[in-house]
Design a protein around this motif. Structure first.
Motif, PDB file in Angstrom:
ATOM      1  N   ASN A 200      67.780  14.332 -29.854  1.00 52.68           N
ATOM      2  CA  ASN A 200      67.937  14.027 -28.416  1.00 52.68           C
ATOM      3  C   ASN A 200      67.617  15.229 -27.527  1.00 52.68           C
ATOM      4  O   ASN A 200      67.559  15.094 -26.303  1.00 52.68           O
ATOM      5  N   ILE A 201      67.406  16.417 -28.116  1.00 59.16           N
ATOM      6  CA  ILE A 201      67.096  17.607 -27.319  1.00 59.16           C
ATOM      7  C   ILE A 201      65.588  17.815 -27.255  1.00 59.16           C
ATOM      8  O   ILE A 201      64.918  17.847 -28.282  1.00 59.16           O
ATOM      9  N   ARG A 202      65.076  17.956 -26.051  1.00 60.13           N
ATOM     10  CA  ARG A 202      63.660  18.311 -25.869  1.00 60.13           C
ATOM     11  C   ARG A 202      63.558  19.827 -25.729  1.00 60.13           C
ATOM     12  O   ARG A 202      64.195  20.427 -24.869  1.00 60.13           O
ATOM     13  N   TYR A 203      62.738  20.442 -26.593  1.00 57.26           N
ATOM     14  CA  TYR A 203      62.529  21.894 -26.563  1.00 57.26           C
ATOM     15  C   TYR A 203      61.261  22.225 -25.789  1.00 57.26           C
ATOM     16  O   TYR A 203      60.190  21.680 -26.086  1.00 57.26           O
ATOM     17  N   THR A 204      61.386  23.120 -24.809  1.00 58.15           N
ATOM     18  CA  THR A 204      60.249  23.524 -23.980  1.00 58.15           C
ATOM     19  C   THR A 204      60.255  25.039 -23.823  1.00 58.15           C
ATOM     20  O   THR A 204      61.312  25.628 -23.593  1.00 58.15           O
ATOM     21  N   VAL A 205      59.087  25.658 -23.965  1.00 62.42           N
ATOM     22  CA  VAL A 205      58.927  27.090 -23.712  1.00 62.42           C
ATOM     23  C   VAL A 205      57.898  27.264 -22.606  1.00 62.42           C
ATOM     24  O   VAL A 205      56.808  26.686 -22.676  1.00 62.42           O
ATOM     25  N   GLN A 206      58.256  28.025 -21.590  1.00 63.65           N
ATOM     26  CA  GLN A 206      57.325  28.377 -20.518  1.00 63.65           C
ATOM     27  C   GLN A 206      57.151  29.882 -20.476  1.00 63.65           C
ATOM     28  O   GLN A 206      58.146  30.620 -20.541  1.00 63.65           O
ATOM     29  N   VAL A 297      69.223  26.581 -20.322  1.00 64.56           N
ATOM     30  CA  VAL A 297      68.058  27.408 -20.006  1.00 64.56           C
ATOM     31  C   VAL A 297      68.307  28.818 -20.540  1.00 64.56           C
ATOM     32  O   VAL A 297      69.385  29.388 -20.333  1.00 64.56           O
ATOM     33  N   HIS A 298      67.314  29.374 -21.238  1.00 60.84           N
ATOM     34  CA  HIS A 298      67.348  30.787 -21.614  1.00 60.84           C
ATOM     35  C   HIS A 298      66.399  31.522 -20.679  1.00 60.84           C
ATOM     36  O   HIS A 298      65.185  31.300 -20.723  1.00 60.84           O
ATOM     37  N   PHE A 299      66.962  32.389 -19.838  1.00 67.33           N
ATOM     38  CA  PHE A 299      66.155  33.109 -18.852  1.00 67.33           C
ATOM     39  C   PHE A 299      65.416  34.276 -19.500  1.00 67.33           C
ATOM     40  O   PHE A 299      64.459  34.798 -18.948  1.00 67.33           O
ATOM     41  N   GLU A 300      65.890  34.698 -20.668  1.00 69.23           N
ATOM     42  CA  GLU A 300      65.199  35.687 -21.500  1.00 69.23           C
ATOM     43  C   GLU A 300      65.244  35.231 -22.948  1.00 69.23           C
ATOM     44  O   GLU A 300      65.994  34.321 -23.301  1.00 69.23           O
ATOM     45  N   LEU A 301      64.469  35.909 -23.768  1.00 66.75           N
ATOM     46  CA  LEU A 301      64.363  35.545 -25.176  1.00 66.75           C
ATOM     47  C   LEU A 301      65.660  35.882 -25.910  1.00 66.75           C
ATOM     48  O   LEU A 301      66.129  37.021 -25.851  1.00 66.75           O
ATOM     49  N   PRO A 302      66.291  34.920 -26.604  1.00 70.18           N
ATOM     50  CA  PRO A 302      67.483  35.228 -27.406  1.00 70.18           C
ATOM     51  C   PRO A 302      67.142  36.175 -28.557  1.00 70.18           C
ATOM     52  O   PRO A 302      65.976  36.349 -28.914  1.00 70.18           O
ATOM     53  N   ARG A 303      68.170  36.740 -29.155  1.00 65.30           N
ATOM     54  CA  ARG A 303      67.943  37.736 -30.209  1.00 65.30           C
ATOM     55  C   ARG A 303      67.635  37.118 -31.567  1.00 65.30           C
ATOM     56  O   ARG A 303      67.005  37.752 -32.407  1.00 65.30           O
ATOM     57  N   THR A 304      68.146  35.909 -31.809  1.00 64.15           N
ATOM     58  CA  THR A 304      67.928  35.266 -33.109  1.00 64.15           C
ATOM     59  C   THR A 304      67.714  33.766 -32.927  1.00 64.15           C
ATOM     60  O   THR A 304      68.164  33.187 -31.934  1.00 64.15           O
ATOM     61  N   ILE A 305      67.063  33.168 -33.917  1.00 64.64           N
ATOM     62  CA  ILE A 305      66.914  31.715 -33.902  1.00 64.64           C
ATOM     63  C   ILE A 305      68.282  31.056 -34.070  1.00 64.64           C
ATOM     64  O   ILE A 305      68.558  30.005 -33.477  1.00 64.64           O
ATOM     65  N   ALA A 322      68.860  15.361 -23.635  1.00 63.18           N
ATOM     66  CA  ALA A 322      69.148  16.683 -23.087  1.00 63.18           C
ATOM     67  C   ALA A 322      67.909  17.563 -23.230  1.00 63.18           C
ATOM     68  O   ALA A 322      66.965  17.208 -23.938  1.00 63.18           O
ATOM     69  N   GLU A 323      67.932  18.720 -22.568  1.00 62.35           N
ATOM     70  CA  GLU A 323      66.773  19.614 -22.560  1.00 62.35           C
ATOM     71  C   GLU A 323      67.171  21.048 -22.871  1.00 62.35           C
ATOM     72  O   GLU A 323      68.271  21.488 -22.524  1.00 62.35           O
ATOM     73  N   ALA A 324      66.240  21.767 -23.507  1.00 64.36           N
ATOM     74  CA  ALA A 324      66.387  23.203 -23.732  1.00 64.36           C
ATOM     75  C   ALA A 324      65.110  23.877 -23.236  1.00 64.36           C
ATOM     76  O   ALA A 324      64.026  23.632 -23.772  1.00 64.36           O
ATOM     77  N   LEU A 325      65.243  24.696 -22.203  1.00 64.45           N
ATOM     78  CA  LEU A 325      64.097  25.395 -21.620  1.00 64.45           C
ATOM     79  C   LEU A 325      64.235  26.888 -21.890  1.00 64.45           C
ATOM     80  O   LEU A 325      65.273  27.487 -21.587  1.00 64.45           O
ATOM     81  N   GLY A 386      57.369  14.898 -31.492  1.00 64.49           N
ATOM     82  CA  GLY A 386      57.010  14.080 -30.339  1.00 64.49           C
ATOM     83  C   GLY A 386      57.897  14.300 -29.128  1.00 64.49           C
ATOM     84  O   GLY A 386      57.766  13.603 -28.125  1.00 64.49           O
ATOM     85  N   ASN A 387      58.821  15.283 -29.190  1.00 66.06           N
ATOM     86  CA  ASN A 387      59.744  15.509 -28.073  1.00 66.06           C
ATOM     87  C   ASN A 387      59.923  17.004 -27.813  1.00 66.06           C
ATOM     88  O   ASN A 387      61.028  17.487 -27.633  1.00 66.06           O
ATOM     89  N   CYS A 388      58.798  17.739 -27.794  1.00 67.23           N
ATOM     90  CA  CYS A 388      58.815  19.142 -27.383  1.00 67.23           C
ATOM     91  C   CYS A 388      57.533  19.403 -26.608  1.00 67.23           C
ATOM     92  O   CYS A 388      56.625  18.555 -26.579  1.00 67.23           O
ATOM     93  N   ASP A 389      57.436  20.568 -25.979  1.00 65.11           N
ATOM     94  CA  ASP A 389      56.265  20.829 -25.135  1.00 65.11           C
ATOM     95  C   ASP A 389      54.971  20.865 -25.937  1.00 65.11           C
ATOM     96  O   ASP A 389      53.918  20.445 -25.443  1.00 65.11           O
ATOM     97  N   ILE A 390      55.038  21.326 -27.182  1.00 64.86           N
ATOM     98  CA  ILE A 390      53.827  21.381 -28.003  1.00 64.86           C
ATOM     99  C   ILE A 390      53.354  19.972 -28.349  1.00 64.86           C
ATOM    100  O   ILE A 390      52.161  19.662 -28.294  1.00 64.86           O
ATOM    101  N   CYS A 391      54.295  19.094 -28.687  1.00 65.08           N
ATOM    102  CA  CYS A 391      53.921  17.710 -29.020  1.00 65.08           C
ATOM    103  C   CYS A 391      53.433  16.954 -27.775  1.00 65.08           C
ATOM    104  O   CYS A 391      52.515  16.139 -27.855  1.00 65.08           O
ATOM    105  N   LEU A 392      54.066  17.223 -26.628  1.00 68.27           N
ATOM    106  CA  LEU A 392      53.710  16.499 -25.408  1.00 68.27           C
ATOM    107  C   LEU A 392      52.461  17.059 -24.738  1.00 68.27           C
ATOM    108  O   LEU A 392      51.784  16.364 -23.989  1.00 68.27           O
ATOM    109  N   ASN A 393      52.144  18.329 -25.022  1.00 71.22           N
ATOM    110  CA  ASN A 393      50.936  18.954 -24.492  1.00 71.22           C
ATOM    111  C   ASN A 393      50.282  19.744 -25.629  1.00 71.22           C
ATOM    112  O   ASN A 393      50.297  20.974 -25.653  1.00 71.22           O
ATOM    113  N   PRO A 394      49.717  19.030 -26.625  1.00 69.51           N
ATOM    114  CA  PRO A 394      49.328  19.681 -27.880  1.00 69.51           C
ATOM    115  C   PRO A 394      48.137  20.623 -27.739  1.00 69.51           C
ATOM    116  O   PRO A 394      47.228  20.372 -26.955  1.00 69.51           O
ATOM    117  N   PRO A 395      48.151  21.717 -28.511  1.00 64.96           N
ATOM    118  CA  PRO A 395      46.996  22.601 -28.558  1.00 64.96           C
ATOM    119  C   PRO A 395      45.864  21.966 -29.364  1.00 64.96           C
ATOM    120  O   PRO A 395      46.059  20.984 -30.080  1.00 64.96           O
TER     121      PRO A 395
END
Length: 599
Positions: A200-206, A297-305, A322-325, A386-395
């Motif tokens: 249910n979580i959509r993962y997005t990286v900008q 939202v993570h405004f900076e890169l976290p230290r670990t996965i 829900a969303e994770a940006l 099919g529910n993350c930015d890569i899947c929705l806007n694939p390279p």
């Protein structure tokens, strides 16, 4: 146990693994439980506790988490209490009285309290049916949130040799899992490793370009939903909170620079939906049992996965979308490296750097974000979500079979004993001193990939790791190891599609997440009612009913007891306490909606 599940907690079916784990607990077996945040871990010991003869003792790391869980249990009519430093001496004595009288089914304590000699003596006197250790990754030296007090829990098996132990965690890689099992000395345990997936979580990286403007545009899409924004420093937390407050958001700051009273007030206001956004350092979150957080939202890169997974997992615990940006600046990598170079303990610094590199690889990935996460935790998958930015806007894709074979063969030729950058140097035909000294310039794979840049190969290797073909062993200086899924690719039996490396990140705004299909007007009315009841009873709104339960009411429109009991999350106790109010609100809404004057 299934009728008890419905009667007490209001659910008709088990979630993944619950039936098996609960069955083992009832047979007095030790258990190791790995389930995602929101996967129903707590119920694995809470339901057995109702049917076991003595108290179930729950080890929990934070006072606020204890209180939330005890409040929720009491709302379901379950005899539960906690003991911690927030209670007066008289209140602690009252809990002990309930314990001695056999009136308690669950008792929550911190590890420091549990291991006090006089407390151990009291428990040995009354007896314990089950020890449940929540957030068990805290016990492991490899865990991302290691706590020395948790290590002392290894004494439990010595003090209570006949009492089963259930260790539960949502975030543990294979090395951490093994360490937990060894530290706690579990006896022939049921080991249940559930899926890490949170579909249910959509993962997005900008990529960051104008971070404040990006964040404001994102928050405007959220329509007053509850959310957390993580920052890496107290200064950034305070600065960002002020900027959002100036623009009219219901927001508050949280970090270790505030005293305990201030932090408690902010956390309480967030749980009660008085504010909608918390801006915080990583000091915030583990103790928040709030299921209706809709975005992180993570405004900076976290230290670990592990930290990223745990923090994003605080969104959508009720199963609703829900969303994770993540806002990613590649310069974060250099900043983290400089910070770790100042670390006193070189071994801890090396492990921290290896973990951070995995997090950076996630941010730079061109494969499905969910695959990166799942394969990192040892859950091998190849099917995109099919529910993350890569899947929705694939390279752009290409047949990467030959490229992958070259990379995997090179890992094999160097004996699976070297890290990412060394293997790339061999592939690119480097003649540096180390490669010549090791004789790696004589290998058949030396120079096979010299026409491609170092960054290109770095992207390829990251994709192979993300697809579960390679593993970086953090316990052995992150050397690359071949995984079983690599064999059919090396033999040419399994073609592999890879992403053309994007050596410059995209800065597109993610699409707005699709909302649950339900009556928004009725949902708003039910939320208002829930808030009023919660204030009357002095509990957070989610203790009354979760968002998921309100959404199910919007679908089923219950106006009698039988229909209300068919709603997910409504058991007999909550029906008697809250059912009439909600059925009346739904009945009034249906009458209003049929009124021709309102057309």
């Amino acid at each position: 146990m299934l009728p008890a599940l419905k009667q007490t907690f209001g659910y008709d079916t088990w979630r993944e693994g619950q039936a098996e784990i609960i069955g083992a607990a009832m047979q007095q077996r030790d258990c190791f439980v790995l389930l995602p945040t929101g996967g129903g871990k707590s119920l694995c010991y809470q339901l057995p506790a109702l049917h076991l003869p003595k108290v179930t003792l729950v080890v929990s790391p934070l006072m606020s988490l204890m209180k939330d869980q005890v409040d929720a249990l009491k709302a379901n009519g379950i005899a539960a209490e906690f003991i911690n430093s927030s209670l007066s001496r008289d209140a602690v004595q009252e809990v002990f009285t309930q314990l001695y009288d056999g009136r308690l089914k669950l008792l929550y304590v911190a590890p420091e309290r549990l291991l006090q000699p006089n407390f151990i003596a009291r428990l040995q006197e009354v007896g314990v049916s089950l020890f449940a250790i929540d957030e068990a990754h805290c016990i492991s030296q490899w865990g991302h949130d290691f706590r020395p007090d948790y290590m002392a829990l290894a004494q439990l098996k010595q003090r209570f040799p006949d009492t089963p132990v259930m260790a539960l965690t949502a975030t543990a890689d294979p090395g951490t899992q093994q360490d937990i099992l060894q530290q706690l000395d579990l006896n022939n345990p049921l080991i249940y490793r559930g899926s890490f997936d949170r579909p249910n979580i959509r993962y997005t990286v900008q990529e960051k370009f104008r971070p404040l403007e990006q964040l404001l545009a994102y928050l405007k899409q959220q329509e007053n939903n509850s959310g957390i924004i993580y920052c890496s420093s107290r200064r950034k937390v305070d600065e960002l909170t002020a900027q959002l407050a100036e623009r009219g958001f219901r927001v508050a700051a949280y970090h270790a620079g505030y005293d305990a009273t201030q932090r408690d007030q902010v956390q309480d206001a967030f749980k009660r939906d008085d504010i909608s956004i918390i801006v915080a350092t990583v000091a915030f979150g583990m103790g928040v049992n709030k299921p209706n957080i809709r975005f992180v939202v993570h405004f900076e890169l976290p230290r670990t996965i592990e930290a990223y997974y745990q923090e994003t997992g605080r969104a959508g615990r009720d199963g609703v979308a829900a969303e994770a940006l993540l806002l990613f600046d590649p310069a974060d990598i250099a900043r983290m490296k400089r910070w770790l170079e100042a670390e006193d303990n070189p071994q801890r610094a090396e492990v921290a750097w290896q973990r951070f590199q995995s997090m950076a690889a996630f941010a730079e990935a061109q494969t499905c974000r969910r695959l990166v996460l799942l394969n990192y935790f040892g859950e091998a998958r190849q099917q995109p979500c099919g529910n993350c930015d890569i899947c929705l806007n694939p390279p752009q894709q290409f047949d990467g079979t030959q490229t992958a074979q070259q990379a995997l063969s090179c890992v094999y030729r160097v004996g699976q004993n070297y890290g990412l950058h060394h293997v790339i140097e061999v592939l690119r035909g480097s003649q540096n001193h180390k490669i010549q000294e090791l004789g790696h310039d004589k290998l058949s794979t030396w120079g096979l990939g010299k026409q491609l840049s170092h960054d290109y190969w770095l992207s390829i290797f990251r994709q192979l790791i993300h697809f579960g073909l390679l593993q970086q062993d953090i316990t052995q200086h992150s050397v690359l190891r071949l995984l079983p899924a690599a064999r059919p690719v090396l033999r040419g039996e399994h073609p592999l599609q890879l992403a053309v490396p994007r050596l410059q990140a995209s800065s597109k705004t993610p699409a707005k997440l699709g909302q649950q299909k339900h009556d928004k007007v009725l949902f708003a009315r039910l939320r208002t009612l829930r808030k009023a009841i919660a204030e009357r009873d002095d509990v957070p709104p989610f203790v009354v009913f979760s968002d998921a339960t309100l959404i199910d009411m919007c679908h089923k429109l219950p106006t009698d007891n039988a229909a209300m009991l068919a709603v997910s999350g409504v058991g007999f106790t909550k029906l008697s306490r809250y059912g009439k109010d909600f059925m009346t609100e739904i009945g009034d809404y249906l009458a209003d909606s049929r009124n021709p004057l309102l057309e």
